[in-house]
Scaffold this motif. Structure first.
Motif: not given
Length: 450
Positions: A249, A253, A256
């Motif tokens: 990630g 993030l 992912n």
């Protein structure tokens, strides 16, 4: 001109003539020391970077901007990569260059002519492959070994990048001969075009995460990053490599990316320079390296870089000072050029002061001699008149006129107040000789009358 002003000007003239030789010596020694130490750096410096859109080019632009604030023009010299940069340094076409460890063979005389300013950042070996090619060759989506590149069409970068040399070492360690992998050596942009078009199965980059190509490929559907399960073993076998992990990630993030931790190997990139590069320029680059490369990144924590670990070349004293010591106090409060001048000249100035201070003791006696000589030089004439008065009585009238002329000359003498007693002493002595002359003349006239 008033008498007081004339006295002041004469005193200044005597002082300048007395201290002039010492001042001339001091200025001459300073000029000689300045020429020998050469404290002022040149206004332009050449930095060899790398291909267009590479991390080397991006960092080169940052150094260019940072040094422009100090009045130094950094000329960026594009190249094919690390190996080409090393050759540019050897040929004298570049003053500094980014060079990746393990991607070029050092020559025996390199440690004598090149220095390092420290390791700046890690450059992981990015091995991207097409998911479709992995399914076709191995019937699996994910690959975890370099041996699984057998039979694939792999671009390892241009010759000047140094990546082909690195990949030859890694494939040889896996007992893969050159025919086992179909390798091409295209530059990054055309290789990426062929890769995305399906004409290549895998791409190999050795670059910092700041590379635009790396950023783009990490988020391209159907493209995966090789997970090197043996990355610790590679670091043990090759001292210029380090095991690193791309955390899950870290790229994005929200989506992912990557979906799992990816094990990789990485080499460190150093900033190398010719040993003839001006020390002030090395100081500027080394100090700016602390600011540009000390931030946390995908593969390092804050202040892990720059460092001096595993350097293949001697570390320049300017780089060692910047890594291990805080910024000198003078540079915190003064412009760099002034602080650098003082830093490089302070020892010479100390030696100069130690030499000139004893010599300066001759200035007051010399000044005193010059001032008193304006008075004392007339005593010779006064003695000559006195001797004539005693030895040649017939010349008394002429000597009286000579004495009047001498007194008129002495009236014009100007000396500082601290030496006025000697001037008045001369006038008093002239008066005494006149009295002596008049007594002798009166005695002669009385004798003649009788």
């Amino acid at each position: 001109m008033s008498r007081a002003l004339r006295s002041t000007l004469l005193s200044l003239r005597d002082l300048l003539l007395s201290a002039g030789p010492l001042a001339f010596l001091a200025v001459g020694l300073l000029v000689l020391a300045y020429w020998w130490l050469n404290p002022t750096p040149p206004k332009t410096v050449t930095l060899a970077t790398g291909p267009a859109q590479s991390a080397y080019e991006e960092f080169g632009k940052r150094y260019q901007k940072a040094l422009a604030a100090e009045g130094i023009e950094v000329r960026l010299l594009p190249s094919e990569g690390s190996s080409a940069n090393l050759q540019l340094l050897r040929d004298g076409q570049a003053d500094l260059a980014f060079v990746q460890g393990g991607t070029a063979e050092l020559q025996p005389d390199d440690p004598d002519t090149l220095v390092s300013l420290g390791n700046l950042f890690v450059e992981p070996v990015w091995i991207f492959y097409r998911t479709e090619a992995a399914l076709r060759m191995h019937e699996r989506h994910r690959l975890d070994s370099l041996r699984q590149l057998r039979g694939m069409r792999v671009n390892v970068g241009s010759e000047g990048s140094g990546v082909p040399t690195l990949m030859d070492k890694l494939l040889e360690a896996n007992r893969l001969d050159k025919g086992a992998v179909v390798m091409s050596r295209l530059e990054e942009t055309p290789a990426t075009v062929d890769f995305l078009a399906g004409r290549l199965d895998a791409l190999v980059f050795a670059s910092a995460p700041e590379s635009l190509m790396v950023q783009m490929l990490l988020q391209t559907p159907g493209v995966q990053l090789l997970d090197i399960a043996q990355h610790e073993a590679y670091a043990r076998r090759f001292p210029f490599l380090s095991p690193v992990t791309l955390p899950r990630g870290v790229v994005d993030l929200a989506t992912n990316v990557p979906a799992r931790d990816v094990r990789m190997v990485a080499s460190t990139t150093s900033l190398l320079a010719r040993d003839s590069t001006h020390p002030a320029l090395l100081t500027l680059f080394a100090q700016n390296a602390q600011r540009l490369h000390s931030n946390p990144g995908w593969f390092n924590r804050a202040r892990e870089f720059p460092n001096m670990r595993h350097s293949e070349l001697p570390i320049a004293k300017e780089g060692e000072r910047a890594i291990n010591e805080p910024i000198p106090m003078m540079q915190r409060y003064l412009p760099f050029w002034m602080a650098n001048l003082i830093e490089r000249m302070w020892l010479v100035l100390g030696i100069l002061l130690a030499t000139l201070l004893p010599l300066s003791r001759i200035v007051p006696p010399l000044y005193q001699f010059r001032v008193r000589s304006r008075v004392f030089r007339w005593y010779g004439r006064l003695r000559e008149i006195e001797d004539t008065v005693e030895s040649e009585p017939d010349k008394h009238p002429a000597m009286l006129k000579a004495l009047d002329a001498l007194e008129a000359q002495v009236e014009k003498i100007t000396v500082p107040l601290s030496y006025a007693d000697e001037l008045y002493a001369l006038r008093n002595h002239i008066h005494l000789v006149r009295k002596k002359l008049l007594r002798a003349q009166t005695g002669e006239e009385a004798a003649a009358a009788t």
